[in-house]
Write a protein that holds these residues in place. Sequence first.
Motif, PDB file in Angstrom:
ATOM      1  N   VAL A  18       0.904  -1.331   0.109  1.00  0.00           N
ATOM      2  CA  VAL A  18      -0.077  -0.041   0.161  1.00  0.00           C
ATOM      3  C   VAL A  18       0.872   1.199  -0.024  1.00  0.00           C
ATOM      4  N   VAL A  19       2.007   1.206   0.658  1.00  0.00           N
ATOM      5  CA  VAL A  19       2.921   2.381   0.954  1.00  0.00           C
ATOM      6  C   VAL A  19       4.112   2.354   0.361  1.00  0.00           C
ATOM      7  N   ARG A  20       4.366   3.373  -0.606  1.00  0.00           N
ATOM      8  CA  ARG A  20       5.662   3.576  -1.175  1.00  0.00           C
ATOM      9  C   ARG A  20       6.940   3.449   0.040  1.00  0.00           C
ATOM     10  N   ILE A  21       7.076   2.297   0.447  1.00  0.00           N
ATOM     11  CA  ILE A  21       8.314   2.340   1.571  1.00  0.00           C
ATOM     12  C   ILE A  21       9.729   3.132   1.239  1.00  0.00           C
ATOM     13  N   LYS A  22       9.982   2.764  -0.029  1.00  0.00           N
ATOM     14  CA  LYS A  22      11.358   3.302  -0.353  1.00  0.00           C
ATOM     15  C   LYS A  22      11.408   4.783  -0.581  1.00  0.00           C
ATOM     16  N   ASP A  23      10.242   5.666  -0.629  1.00  0.00           N
ATOM     17  CA  ASP A  23      10.031   7.071  -0.823  1.00  0.00           C
ATOM     18  C   ASP A  23       9.909   7.460   0.774  1.00  0.00           C
ATOM     19  N   LEU A  24       9.766   6.782   1.838  1.00  0.00           N
ATOM     20  CA  LEU A  24       9.534   7.429   3.285  1.00  0.00           C
ATOM     21  C   LEU A  24      10.847   8.408   3.517  1.00  0.00           C
ATOM     22  N   ASP A  25      11.980   8.103   3.121  1.00  0.00           N
ATOM     23  CA  ASP A  25      12.741   9.089   3.422  1.00  0.00           C
ATOM     24  C   ASP A  25      12.788  10.453   2.836  1.00  0.00           C
ATOM     25  N   ALA A  26      12.045  10.495   1.564  1.00  0.00           N
ATOM     26  CA  ALA A  26      11.862  11.822   1.025  1.00  0.00           C
ATOM     27  C   ALA A  26      10.366  12.464   1.637  1.00  0.00           C
ATOM     28  N   LEU A  27       9.925  12.015   2.567  1.00  0.00           N
ATOM     29  CA  LEU A  27       8.600  12.302   2.982  1.00  0.00           C
ATOM     30  C   LEU A  27       9.288  13.627   3.917  1.00  0.00           C
ATOM     31  N   THR A  28       8.488  14.888   3.737  1.00  0.00           N
ATOM     32  CA  THR A  28       9.075  16.212   4.254  1.00  0.00           C
ATOM     33  C   THR A  28       7.735  16.969   4.630  1.00  0.00           C
ATOM     34  N   GLY A  51      -0.539  11.269   2.103  1.00  0.00           N
ATOM     35  CA  GLY A  51      -1.467  10.441   1.185  1.00  0.00           C
ATOM     36  C   GLY A  51      -0.631  10.402  -0.259  1.00  0.00           C
ATOM     37  N   ARG A  52       0.295  11.047  -0.637  1.00  0.00           N
ATOM     38  CA  ARG A  52       1.281  10.632  -1.466  1.00  0.00           C
ATOM     39  C   ARG A  52       2.041   9.371  -1.580  1.00  0.00           C
ATOM     40  N   MET A  53       2.125   8.913  -0.209  1.00  0.00           N
ATOM     41  CA  MET A  53       2.900   7.934   0.107  1.00  0.00           C
ATOM     42  C   MET A  53       2.125   6.582  -0.560  1.00  0.00           C
ATOM     43  N   GLN A  54       0.888   6.766  -0.944  1.00  0.00           N
ATOM     44  CA  GLN A  54       0.253   5.478  -1.396  1.00  0.00           C
ATOM     45  C   GLN A  54       0.776   5.034  -2.698  1.00  0.00           C
ATOM     46  N   LYS A  55       0.917   3.930  -2.815  1.00  0.00           N
ATOM     47  CA  LYS A  55       1.410   3.210  -4.190  1.00  0.00           C
ATOM     48  C   LYS A  55       0.268   3.378  -5.480  1.00  0.00           C
ATOM     49  N   ASP A  56      -0.890   3.089  -5.115  1.00  0.00           N
ATOM     50  CA  ASP A  56      -1.964   3.127  -6.171  1.00  0.00           C
ATOM     51  C   ASP A  56      -2.802   4.317  -5.962  1.00  0.00           C
ATOM     52  N   ARG A  57      -3.656   4.654  -6.701  1.00  0.00           N
ATOM     53  CA  ARG A  57      -4.621   5.788  -6.705  1.00  0.00           C
ATOM     54  C   ARG A  57      -5.858   5.544  -5.570  1.00  0.00           C
ATOM     55  N   GLY A  58      -5.587   4.576  -4.647  1.00  0.00           N
ATOM     56  CA  GLY A  58      -6.460   4.472  -3.624  1.00  0.00           C
ATOM     57  C   GLY A  58      -6.439   5.695  -2.651  1.00  0.00           C
ATOM     58  N   ALA A  59      -7.110   5.528  -1.654  1.00  0.00           N
ATOM     59  CA  ALA A  59      -7.061   6.762  -0.538  1.00  0.00           C
ATOM     60  C   ALA A  59      -6.983   6.519   0.724  1.00  0.00           C
ATOM     61  N   GLU A  60      -6.514   5.039   1.061  1.00  0.00           N
ATOM     62  CA  GLU A  60      -6.393   4.827   2.422  1.00  0.00           C
ATOM     63  C   GLU A  60      -5.360   5.236   2.985  1.00  0.00           C
ATOM     64  N   VAL A  61      -4.238   5.354   2.387  1.00  0.00           N
ATOM     65  CA  VAL A  61      -3.322   6.223   3.386  1.00  0.00           C
ATOM     66  C   VAL A  61      -3.584   7.589   3.768  1.00  0.00           C
ATOM     67  N   TYR A  62      -4.480   8.476   2.653  1.00  0.00           N
ATOM     68  CA  TYR A  62      -4.898   9.689   3.025  1.00  0.00           C
ATOM     69  C   TYR A  62      -6.096   9.709   4.118  1.00  0.00           C
ATOM     70  N   GLN A  63      -6.841   8.490   4.188  1.00  0.00           N
ATOM     71  CA  GLN A  63      -7.861   8.565   5.167  1.00  0.00           C
ATOM     72  C   GLN A  63      -7.155   7.806   6.462  1.00  0.00           C
ATOM     73  N   TRP A  64      -6.389   7.189   6.278  1.00  0.00           N
ATOM     74  CA  TRP A  64      -5.537   6.827   7.623  1.00  0.00           C
ATOM     75  C   TRP A  64      -5.140   7.916   8.279  1.00  0.00           C
TER      76      TRP A  64
END
Length: 125
Positions: A18-28, A51-64
């Motif tokens: 669900v989450v782009r794990i490799k991109d977590l370091d870039a989260l600011t 919300g941008r950390m979600q891999k697909d077009r879903g909204a689960e991460v934003y809703q989380w």
Amino acid sequence: KPAAPPGRDLRTLKEEDVVRIKDLDALTFPPPPESAAENRGYVNHVLTAIGRMQKDRGAEVYQWAMQALNASERWLRADGDGGLPRLSREVGHKLAKSAKTGRFGLLFQQMVEEERNLTGSLPDG
């Protein structure tokens, strides 16, 4: 990318699916707002960044993130990471790191210290 099926339960999925794990370091996150007037833009920026950390077009991460924003302290302590432990730890770390000064910085530091004293761990996002 295919659209996410509606109503997926994060607890039934692997976080890396669900989450782009490799991109977590870039989260600011920007520095916390200095006034209540700046708060709306700050919250929108933080929610969008998460919300941008979600891999697909879903909204689960934003809703989380929205659920965590509106949750009671009791719920947050009971639920912890909401099924996204790495994202939750990274969000908690980055928010605390971005808030080193000002009134919000003091509040964030108090939250980190309280969590450390209560649980012996870092606060979740």
